[in-house]
Every structure is written in structure tokens, then in C-alpha cells.
Design a protein around this motif. Structure first.
Motif, PDB file in Angstrom:
ATOM      1  N   THR A 110       0.839  -1.208   0.000  1.00 54.91           N
ATOM      2  CA  THR A 110       0.000   0.000   0.000  1.00 54.91           C
ATOM      3  C   THR A 110       0.867   1.249   0.000  1.00 54.91           C
ATOM      4  O   THR A 110       0.573   2.228  -0.699  1.00 54.91           O
ATOM      5  CB  THR A 110      -0.917  -0.002   1.236  1.00 54.91           C
ATOM      6  OG1 THR A 110      -1.632  -1.234   1.286  1.00 54.91           O
ATOM      7  CG2 THR A 110      -1.892   1.162   1.183  1.00 54.91           C
ATOM      8  N   GLU A 113       2.114   1.965  -3.480  1.00 53.23           N
ATOM      9  CA  GLU A 113       1.078   2.513  -4.352  1.00 53.23           C
ATOM     10  C   GLU A 113       0.836   3.996  -4.063  1.00 53.23           C
ATOM     11  O   GLU A 113       0.798   4.827  -4.978  1.00 53.23           O
ATOM     12  CB  GLU A 113      -0.227   1.740  -4.155  1.00 53.23           C
ATOM     13  CG  GLU A 113      -0.209   0.326  -4.714  1.00 53.23           C
ATOM     14  CD  GLU A 113      -1.539  -0.380  -4.499  1.00 53.23           C
ATOM     15  OE1 GLU A 113      -2.568   0.329  -4.364  1.00 53.23           O
ATOM     16  OE2 GLU A 113      -1.562  -1.619  -4.452  1.00 53.23           O
ATOM     17  N   GLU A 340      -1.077  13.528 -12.655  1.00 49.98           N
ATOM     18  CA  GLU A 340      -0.741  12.132 -12.378  1.00 49.98           C
ATOM     19  C   GLU A 340      -0.673  11.874 -10.873  1.00 49.98           C
ATOM     20  O   GLU A 340      -1.133  10.846 -10.382  1.00 49.98           O
ATOM     21  CB  GLU A 340       0.597  11.772 -13.033  1.00 49.98           C
ATOM     22  CG  GLU A 340       0.611  11.873 -14.542  1.00 49.98           C
ATOM     23  CD  GLU A 340       0.834  13.301 -15.041  1.00 49.98           C
ATOM     24  OE1 GLU A 340       0.960  14.221 -14.207  1.00 49.98           O
ATOM     25  OE2 GLU A 340       0.854  13.485 -16.272  1.00 49.98           O
ATOM     26  N   SER A 343      -4.168  12.064  -9.267  1.00 44.85           N
ATOM     27  CA  SER A 343      -5.019  10.922  -9.612  1.00 44.85           C
ATOM     28  C   SER A 343      -4.779   9.757  -8.655  1.00 44.85           C
ATOM     29  O   SER A 343      -5.699   8.992  -8.345  1.00 44.85           O
ATOM     30  CB  SER A 343      -4.771  10.489 -11.060  1.00 44.85           C
ATOM     31  OG  SER A 343      -3.469   9.931 -11.212  1.00 44.85           O
ATOM     32  N   VAL A 344      -3.539   9.609  -8.173  1.00 41.01           N
ATOM     33  CA  VAL A 344      -3.232   8.565  -7.182  1.00 41.01           C
ATOM     34  C   VAL A 344      -3.966   8.862  -5.884  1.00 41.01           C
ATOM     35  O   VAL A 344      -4.565   7.975  -5.260  1.00 41.01           O
ATOM     36  CB  VAL A 344      -1.712   8.472  -6.941  1.00 41.01           C
ATOM     37  CG1 VAL A 344      -1.413   7.469  -5.826  1.00 41.01           C
ATOM     38  CG2 VAL A 344      -0.979   8.077  -8.218  1.00 41.01           C
ATOM     39  N   GLN A 346      -6.671  10.609  -5.508  1.00 37.45           N
ATOM     40  CA  GLN A 346      -8.118  10.451  -5.715  1.00 37.45           C
ATOM     41  C   GLN A 346      -8.511   8.979  -5.693  1.00 37.45           C
ATOM     42  O   GLN A 346      -9.495   8.587  -5.052  1.00 37.45           O
ATOM     43  CB  GLN A 346      -8.531  11.094  -7.031  1.00 37.45           C
ATOM     44  CG  GLN A 346     -10.030  11.046  -7.292  1.00 37.45           C
ATOM     45  CD  GLN A 346     -10.400  11.720  -8.606  1.00 37.45           C
ATOM     46  OE1 GLN A 346      -9.566  11.876  -9.485  1.00 37.45           O
ATOM     47  NE2 GLN A 346     -11.662  12.113  -8.736  1.00 37.45           N
ATOM     48  N   ARG A 347      -7.705   8.165  -6.362  1.00 36.71           N
ATOM     49  CA  ARG A 347      -8.035   6.733  -6.468  1.00 36.71           C
ATOM     50  C   ARG A 347      -7.930   6.035  -5.113  1.00 36.71           C
ATOM     51  O   ARG A 347      -8.792   5.208  -4.771  1.00 36.71           O
ATOM     52  CB  ARG A 347      -7.093   6.078  -7.472  1.00 36.71           C
ATOM     53  CG  ARG A 347      -7.253   4.561  -7.590  1.00 36.71           C
ATOM     54  CD  ARG A 347      -6.481   4.024  -8.774  1.00 36.71           C
ATOM     55  NE  ARG A 347      -5.083   4.396  -8.743  1.00 36.71           N
ATOM     56  CZ  ARG A 347      -4.129   3.733  -8.082  1.00 36.71           C
ATOM     57  NH1 ARG A 347      -4.463   2.641  -7.377  1.00 36.71           N
ATOM     58  NH2 ARG A 347      -2.869   4.121  -8.116  1.00 36.71           N
ATOM     59  N   LEU A 348      -6.916   6.358  -4.330  1.00 36.61           N
ATOM     60  CA  LEU A 348      -6.689   5.636  -3.081  1.00 36.61           C
ATOM     61  C   LEU A 348      -7.376   6.269  -1.879  1.00 36.61           C
ATOM     62  O   LEU A 348      -7.870   5.563  -1.008  1.00 36.61           O
ATOM     63  CB  LEU A 348      -5.183   5.531  -2.813  1.00 36.61           C
ATOM     64  CG  LEU A 348      -4.378   4.709  -3.828  1.00 36.61           C
ATOM     65  CD1 LEU A 348      -2.901   4.720  -3.489  1.00 36.61           C
ATOM     66  CD2 LEU A 348      -4.891   3.271  -3.884  1.00 36.61           C
ATOM     67  N   GLY A 350      -9.648   9.108  -2.137  1.00 38.88           N
ATOM     68  CA  GLY A 350     -10.856   9.869  -2.416  1.00 38.88           C
ATOM     69  C   GLY A 350     -10.645  11.358  -2.224  1.00 38.88           C
ATOM     70  O   GLY A 350     -11.599  12.111  -2.017  1.00 38.88           O
ATOM     71  N   ASP A 352      -9.351  14.819  -3.926  1.00 41.71           N
ATOM     72  CA  ASP A 352      -9.077  15.398  -5.236  1.00 41.71           C
ATOM     73  C   ASP A 352      -8.956  16.912  -5.111  1.00 41.71           C
ATOM     74  O   ASP A 352      -9.931  17.590  -4.774  1.00 41.71           O
ATOM     75  CB  ASP A 352     -10.207  15.040  -6.210  1.00 41.71           C
ATOM     76  CG  ASP A 352      -9.881  15.468  -7.637  1.00 41.71           C
ATOM     77  OD1 ASP A 352      -8.681  15.624  -7.943  1.00 41.71           O
ATOM     78  OD2 ASP A 352     -10.816  15.638  -8.429  1.00 41.71           O
TER      79      ASP A 352
END
Length: 387
Positions: A110, A113, A340, A343-344, A346-348, A350, A352
Motif C-alpha cells: 500500500t 502505491e 498524475e 489521480s493517485v 483520488q483513487r486511493l 478519495g 481530489d
């Protein structure tokens, strides 16, 4: 210099690992010229660490005074009143809303990522309290020199965009230059004391090369010279970098904070010196990234490699800052983050935030903290189940 004491009054705000280490370094200085005051949100905690510093110095045979104060940087008016009462010559801000490498506590997969986002998107966590401090210093009419320890490479230019930059930062480029000096000496088969290295580099360079031993695609400038004659020497940088994950590999993480506290001590010493001292530091007068500098009580100036203009040096660090997750810092306090990297987040998480204003740093930091806490708790539960 403080008129009352005849010494330099250094206020350390924040008593996490770094603030504690710097306290003990300052009171442990032989013939210490510093009158240290430590401050935390809890006055009782500040008092306990002040006494710990005094007693530690006493065990070293040095009787010294260490004061304490209660400071909540979120309260600008009260902070300004406290600063006006303390009248520090130097303020070292070691307070942040999250440690720079807090995500190291996550499970390894984790962490890797989330680490792809780099440090840039976490800027609100390091900017918020620095912003409040600089507002308080202005409100107090203080002439204190402000030294920032929290992500200074990016916090400095963010605050410079609204005229509130701390005078200088610590760590980052200041942490990697000792290793690069030893690496250059190893390549040249020379005594490290005979080698001088000057480096222009952003936080991302310092973090990446220390971890991976290479700088492929990472912008930087390095000059290696004879420390006495100034003759330019030409070791291969890629071979120098490789040594940092080989024979010159060092302890990192929280245990490696001793190196960062030594960088802070070096800056404080230089700011109180009658003679210029050459060192490396991030964000001198709010510039992006890190630089070789000449520092004394008379001021801070760039000490760039031969033939390198300030404009070119800043451009190198701006390019590297984009890799670290911040696309641009605009006048008026508008910061734009790299797509870029965000976006990481936001994806992991939430979370943004394509861009922000400096004045919104504190509420954004609270939002980011809440989302990260929820994420870390989910990951911890999932890790327990997986076992």
C-alpha cells in the motif's frame, strides 16, 4: 542578537522527533551562545522538554537556560502575542500536521502505491502551520529569522507567492550533500575534506537518489571541485549516486532524522556567524528547491556552481518539482498540482484537489488528514484479515 541576554534567542516550535533532537544539539553546544525556548500546543509538554534539555546539558557539565511556551499555530492572534513577548532572534518551525514520511507506516504494498503520488499533493499538511506562523510573525512586528523544517522546497515558494516566505529551510539537499561528498572522494580516491560538492536539487532528487542510487530523468546540477584550489574535478555522477545504495547507504526514516537535525543546527550556526559559512539549504528567501548558499548574520546569498545563473538553477528545481507532484506556483498563492500525482490521491484516498490557494491550506489539510486516517484504518483492518 537579543539585547536582554546578549545571546541569540532561538525559539523551536514543535516538539516532535526533529524538534527534540535540535533542542538537545543546541543546549549541548560547547559554550552555547543560544538561549533556547521551546514551544508546543501543550504548555505542560513544552515545560517538560525544556527541563529535559536543561538537565541533559547539566549532565554534560553545562548550565543553560531553556524556556518554554504554549503556542497553537492555528491561533494567529494569540501566537503573535506570544511571539511579541518572547522576542526571538530565530524561529525554527518544526511543527507540521503530518510527518513527511508518515505513509511508511502503511503495509509495504500500500505504501508503494500511495508513494507514487510523491510529496507534492501533501503540501497542505506542511504549508498550513507555516502559513499561520508567518502571519503571526508579521502581526507581531517581529524581525526574527524564520527557519522552516517542513517540506521547505515547496512551502517556501508557496509562501513567497504571497510575500510571506520563511528566510530559509533545512534538510533535503542539505542531507544528501555529505553522502555525495564522500561518494566523490571515493571515486577520486581523495580525502573527503579535500573535496567540495555544490548541488542544485529539489527534494525529489534528494529523496530518490538516497533510496535508489540513480537519478535517471531527474533534473539536478552537481559541481565537484578541489576544496582548496577550486579546480573542477570530474567524477561520474552516476557512479557517485550508486555508492549511496552501496557502501555509503545510510539509515533513513525517523531514525535518520539525526542528519536533518544536524542540517538545522548548521543553518542556525550560520545565521549567527560573523563570517559566511558555505552550506546547502532549501528555499533560501522562498526559492523553489535546494541550493548551495553562503550564510551569515549579515544575510543569505546563493553560492552557485561556476557559470550557472540563478534563473537556470531555479528552472532545474521547477522541473524537478513537477516530478514531485506540483506543476506550478503562481503569484497570489495559487498552487497547481500534477494530474498524475493527484489521480493517485483520488483513487486511493478519495481526495481530489487539482489546485489550491495558500489561504485554504488549513481546511484542506484537515480534509486530507481525515481521508488519510480513514484509508490507513481500512488498510490496517485488511492487513489483519489477510494474516
Amino acid at each position: 542578537m537579543n539585547d536582554d541576554a546578549g545571546t541569540t534567542r532561538v525559539l523551536i516550535i514543535g516538539l516532535g522527533d526533529l524538534g527534540q533532537r535540535l533542542l538537545h544539539m543546541l543546549v549541548g553546544e560547547h559554550g552555547s551562545p543560544y538561549e533556547v525556548v521551546v514551544a508546543a500546543r501543550s504548555g505542560e509538554r513544552a515545560l517538560r522538554f525544556a527541563n529535559l534539555g536543561r538537565y541533559t546539558a547539566a549532565n554534560l557539565g553545562r548550565v543553560t537556560s531553556v524556556g518554554s511556551a504554549e503556542i497553537d499555530l492555528e491561533d494567529v492572534d494569540r501566537t503573535a502575542e506570544t511571539l511579541a513577548g518572547i522576542r526571538p532572534d530565530i524561529v525554527v518551525n518544526a511543527a507540521s500536521l503530518q510527518a513527511a514520511r508518515a505513509i511508511l507506516d502503511l503495509p509495504d504494498k500500500t505504501f508503494r502505491e500511495l508513494d507514487e503520488a510523491q510529496l507534492g499533493p501533501w503540501l497542505p499538511m506542511h504549508l498550513a502551520l507555516n502559513h499561520r506562523l508567518m502571519l503571526a510573525l508579521r502581526r507581531a512586528g517581529s524581525a526574527a529569522l524564520a527557519v522552516n523544517t517542513a517540506y521547505p522546497d515547496a512551502v517556501g515558494p508557496a509562501l513567497a507567492s504571497i510575500g510571506l516566505a520563511p528566510h530559509i529551510g533545512i534538510g533535503n539537499v542539505g542531507n544528501i550533500v555529505p553522502a555525495l561528498t564522500f561518494a566523490a572522494a571515493l571515486e577520486l580516491d581523495r580525502d573527503p575534506a579535500s573535496v567540495r560538492v555544490r548541488v542544485v536539487a529539489h527534494h525529489y532528487f534528494s529523496h530518490h537518489v538516497h533510496r535508489y542510487g540513480e537519478a535517471d530523468g531527474v533534473p539536478y546540477v552537481i559541481e565537484v571541485s578541489d576544496a582548496v584550489t577550486g579546480e573542477i574535478l570530474r567524477p561520474r555522477p552516476e557512479r557517485m549516486f550508486a555508492h549511496l545504495t552501496g557502501p555509503l547507504k545510510r539509515q533513513g526514516g525517523t531514525k535518520g532524522q539525526q542528519l536533518t537535525s544536524a542540517s538545522a543546527l548548521q543553518v542556525v550556526r550560520a545565521l549567527t556567524s560573523n563570517e559566511e559559512r558555505r552550506l546547502h539549504a532549501p528555499a533560501p528567501h522562498g526559492r523553489v528547491g535546494g541550493y548551495p548558499v553562503a550564510v551569515s548574520a549579515a544575510g543569505i546569498r546563493l553560492d552557485l556552481p561556476a557559470g550557472l545563473t540563478e534563473q537556470a538553477a531555479v528552472a532545474v528545481n521547477e522541473e524537478c518539482q513537477r516530478i514531485d507532484g506540483i506543476d506550478a506556483v503562481h503569484p497570489g498563492g495559487r498552487i497547481v498540482f500534477a494530474k498524475e500525482s493527484m489521480s493517485v490521491m483520488q483513487r486511493l484516498l478519495g481526495y481530489d484537489c487539482p489546485e489550491m490557494l495558500v489561504e485554504d491550506a488549513l481546511p484542506l489539510a484537515r480534509e486530507l488528514s481525515d481521508k488519510y486516517t480513514e484509508f490507513a484504518e481500512r488498510q490496517a483492518r485488511a492487513d489483519v484479515v489477510a494474516r
